[in-house]
Design a protein around this motif. Structure first.
Motif, mmCIF file in Angstrom:
data_model
loop_
_atom_site.group_PDB
_atom_site.id
_atom_site.type_symbol
_atom_site.label_atom_id
_atom_site.label_comp_id
_atom_site.label_asym_id
_atom_site.label_seq_id
_atom_site.Cartn_x
_atom_site.Cartn_y
_atom_site.Cartn_z
ATOM 1 N N GLU A 529 0.846 -1.189 0.000
ATOM 2 C CA GLU A 529 0.000 0.000 0.000
ATOM 3 C C GLU A 529 0.884 1.244 0.000
ATOM 4 N N GLU A 533 -1.429 7.136 -1.318
ATOM 5 C CA GLU A 533 -2.649 6.769 -2.028
ATOM 6 C C GLU A 533 -3.743 6.360 -1.050
ATOM 7 N N THR A 535 -6.380 3.976 0.628
ATOM 8 C CA THR A 535 -6.282 2.540 0.920
ATOM 9 C C THR A 535 -7.251 1.743 0.060
ATOM 10 N N PRO A 536 -6.778 0.677 -0.608
ATOM 11 C CA PRO A 536 -7.707 -0.196 -1.328
ATOM 12 C C PRO A 536 -8.695 -0.856 -0.369
ATOM 13 N N ASN A 552 -1.116 -5.971 -0.945
ATOM 14 C CA ASN A 552 -2.202 -6.545 -1.746
ATOM 15 C C ASN A 552 -1.654 -7.508 -2.789
ATOM 16 N N PHE A 567 -11.238 -6.743 -4.895
ATOM 17 C CA PHE A 567 -10.625 -5.464 -4.566
ATOM 18 C C PHE A 567 -11.458 -4.301 -5.094
ATOM 19 N N ASN A 569 -11.239 0.292 -5.260
ATOM 20 C CA ASN A 569 -10.441 1.492 -5.039
ATOM 21 C C ASN A 569 -8.956 1.285 -5.350
ATOM 22 N N ALA A 570 -8.654 0.607 -6.460
ATOM 23 C CA ALA A 570 -7.273 0.369 -6.855
ATOM 24 C C ALA A 570 -7.243 0.058 -8.348
ATOM 25 N N HIS A 571 -6.051 0.081 -8.961
ATOM 26 C CA HIS A 571 -5.974 -0.237 -10.384
ATOM 27 C C HIS A 571 -6.333 -1.695 -10.662
ATOM 28 N N GLU A 573 -9.005 -3.087 -9.294
ATOM 29 C CA GLU A 573 -10.400 -3.154 -8.851
ATOM 30 C C GLU A 573 -11.133 -4.279 -9.582
#
Length: 677
Positions: A529, A533, A535-536, A552, A567, A569-571, A573
């Motif tokens: 993490e 950024e 948090t996922p 992650n 997942f 809130n992340a690339h 997702e």
């Protein structure tokens, strides 16, 4: 063979230092101990210069009188071997006995535990004093057992004297036989660290950058443990030979020491020193901190060593050295609460530290049940109340703690993770999350120690095993886990699992190594993490979303795998984060992240564990522990809150302390305890 304490009833004891007090105080001290219901008195563990004031000249007069006087009051004595504090004459004459820092700076006389385990002189002199004491007290009717040394590896758990370097070289020769094998195990080809002669092999030394070879560092910790065990064995063998009718144990639980092997190989049972209000516990600022209740995890680890154990030092007052403020004073009821905390987790003997606060030395602020002035106080009255209650609860001794779930521990992974920041901090966070979740959901849990002798029968004792971030998993261990799940068990893993061999070197296999078939995934990609950024998250069963902190892993699925969480809130997702795979009669779970309280709590509901909701409605602040013996469950409810807590009983119980029936609603006072059957 399981090594455990065999007491016929719950018993209390006290730590006492007759050498610190005028002899005309002893009789009154012992009389009051007896009136409090004390059975055991521990003494002698810091008194080498009393027993041997000069090399080769021995005197037992002071302790002979102290033991005899204790015997007059029916007190049983536990004698400590005094090797934790070598005499001044010894360290002056034999400086090779002193421990040395990694920088090469010797420790000096003036505190304690400043010796090393491998000095030939220190081992020789330790053997002599232990033999003399064993010969002298082996048939004394009032001496029932021995404590080896005091808190092995406390104060420091690393050792770099010349004797340690020499012993490590021999240890490495015995383990690897050839330099080729050692170089391979340590990956010495990296950064041109290859050894071409055994005299080049040392314990780790300061490097630039200060980051020694991680595989070398892992072996170093194994060596530190073996050194401590070897030193304990030196003493245990003498005690077995010269005092065969008296039991043998040691106390404490500190780093770089395989306490399971120590106990299995040398001791009759394990003893622990319990200080639930220790500074770094009470300063916990995490979500829903457990504080003194967190000590229940330590007691669970102790229980994995000896199912029934002893507490040789139970916190009884505020604590600290002149240089350290460690513990505030226990509030009214807390001393009683902590005593029952120990008992609830398997302790059948509890000795309070100490009888009276010292008036001299480093520990003048490490308070006992009596203050310096020796006048009555609240702590003494609380011990008296506990003692009277334990007379009614004596039959609980020998009962076994009940748990359907275990959190798995392993020394290789613990020691490897100390040095490896890609996995070590995650293990600490996940353990904290799982223990909180189980505590707050009133699900009793064991610690389970995994080693080379662990069998399927051992694992089958549990419905669920949690082993979140075991980087080191061998092929044999993976096969054992496969068998456990196949016969009906459930097993939970987290990120950074299974990718290292027992040297600490990563396999050339897709993550998670030998676990891949069991959990049904490979790791597609991973990242930590980023602090800048957001948090996922993980959406659990398309319903509740929880954070996915720290690290992650995106999971690539094999056949027959159910996705429980994806997942957000992340690339990555929408990619799998948490999966379940049915395997034979059981199932495995793999989470590509670090567990937190929210996620662990959600998963507990998956496992159908007994949370005893058919018997009670319990608030979070109350711990539930159950010990079982001969068809009877002994239920401990412990209130860690300083405000009253209401409990609802759904059947009638008997309060074993008062003898009264308990049903419907019951209020536990602040720091109160109730024991039911």
């Amino acid at each position: 063979m399981v090594k455990k304490l065999n007491e016929e009833k719950l018993t209390l004891g006290i730590c006492y230092y007759p050498e610190h007090w005028p002899e005309d105080m002893w009789e009154d001290d012992y009389r009051r101990m007896k009136e409090l219901g004390i059975t055991y008195v521990r003494m002698g563990e810091f008194a080498w210069s009393i027993f041997e004031p000069e090399e080769g000249k021995f005197s037992f007069d002071l302790f002979d009188r102290a033991v005899a006087k204790a015997g007059e009051f029916g007190l049983k004595v536990i004698m400590g071997t005094p090797t934790a504090t070598p005499p001044t004459w010894l360290t002056k004459k034999y400086p090779d006995s002193l421990n040395v820092t990694q920088d090469g700076i010797p420790y000096q006389h003036g505190a304690r535990r400043h010796y090393n385990y491998n000095s030939e002189n220190y081992r020789r002199l330790s053997s002599i004093i232990v033999k003399k004491m064993a010969e002298h007290y082996h048939d004394h009717p009032d001496v029932v057992g021995w404590q080896i040394d005091n808190e092995l590896n406390c104060e420091t758990d690393v050792f770099y004297s010349e004797a340690d370097h020499d012993a490590f070289r021999e240890w490495a020769k015995k383990k690897y036989h050839t330099l080729e094998n050692l170089n391979a195990a340590w990956g010495a080809v990296f950064w041109n660290q290859t050894y071409t002669s055994w005299d080049q092999v040392y314990l780790t030394r300061k490097t630039v950058p200060n980051s020694p070879n991680p595989h070398h560092a892992l072996d170093e910790k194994r060596f530190f443990s073996d050194s401590a065990i070897s030193y304990a064995k030196l003493q245990a063998d003498i005690l077995r030979e010269y005092a065969p009718k008296q039991w043998v144990t040691t106390n404490g639980m500190f780093g770089h020491l395989d306490n399971h092997k120590l106990t299995d190989d040398l001791l009759d049972f394990y003893a622990y020193d319990s200080y639930p209000n220790f500074g770094r516990i009470i300063e916990d600022h995490s979500v829903k901190p457990l504080r003194d209740r967190k000590w229940s995890w330590n007691l669970s680890v102790v229980r994995s060593i000896s199912p029934n154990f002893a507490i040789f030092e139970q916190q009884s007052g505020p604590g600290g050295w002149v240089t350290r403020i460690e513990q505030p004073s226990p509030k009214p009821g807390q001393l009683r609460l902590w005593t029952y905390q120990s008992i609830a987790h398997g302790a059948d003997m509890i000795m309070y530290f100490r009888w009276r606060t010292a008036t001299k030395g480093t520990e003048i602020y490490w308070h006992g049940i009596n203050d310096y002035h020796n006048q009555p106080n609240r702590r003494v009255k609380e011990v008296e109340a506990v003692s009277q209650e334990l007379h009614k609860l004596g039959q609980i001794a020998g009962s076994s703690y009940q748990a359907e779930i275990a959190y798995v521990t392993n020394y290789d992974n613990e020691w490897d993770a100390e040095f490896d920041k890609w996995v070590g901090p995650y293990e600490a966070k996940s353990k904290d999350a799982w223990f909180k979740a189980l505590q707050y959901n009133h699900v009793p849990v064991d610690a389970f120690h995994l080693n080379a002798e662990t069998s399927l029968e051992d694992l089958k004792s549990y419905k669920v095993l949690v082993y979140p971030h075991a980087a080191i998993i061998t092929k044999e261990q993976a096969e054992l886990f496969n068998s456990y799940v196949k016969q009906g068990g459930k097993m939970i893993f987290g990120c950074r699992s299974g990718y290292k061999d027992e040297t600490g070197q990563p396999y050339m296999k897709a993550f998670p190594g030998y676990l891949a078939d069991l959990v049904g995934v490979n790791v597609e990609e991973f990242t930590r993490e980023a602090p800048f950024e957001e948090t996922p998250g993980v959406k659990f069963k398309n319903l509740q979303e929880v954070e996915a902190n720290d690290f992650n892993e995106v999971l690539q699925l094999k056949e027959d795998v159910e996705v429980l969480g994806t997942f957000t809130n992340a690339h990555f997702e929408g990619k799998p984060a948490l999966v379940k795979r049915n395997y034979g009669q059981g199932s495995s779970y793999y989470f590509g992240g670090v567990f937190n309280l929210d996620l662990a709590s959600l998963l507990i509901d998956e496992f159908e564990l007994n949370d005893y909701q058919d018997l009670f409605d319990l608030p979070e602040q109350v711990e539930l522990s159950i010990r079982h013996k001969e068809g009877t469950d002994y239920v401990f409810l412990l209130n860690y809150s300083e405000v009253p807590q209401e409990v609802t009983f759904k059947k009638e119980f008997t309060d074993l302390i008062t003898g009264r029936p308990v049903t419907n609603k019951h209020t536990l006072k602040p720091f109160d305890v109730i024991v039911l059957a």
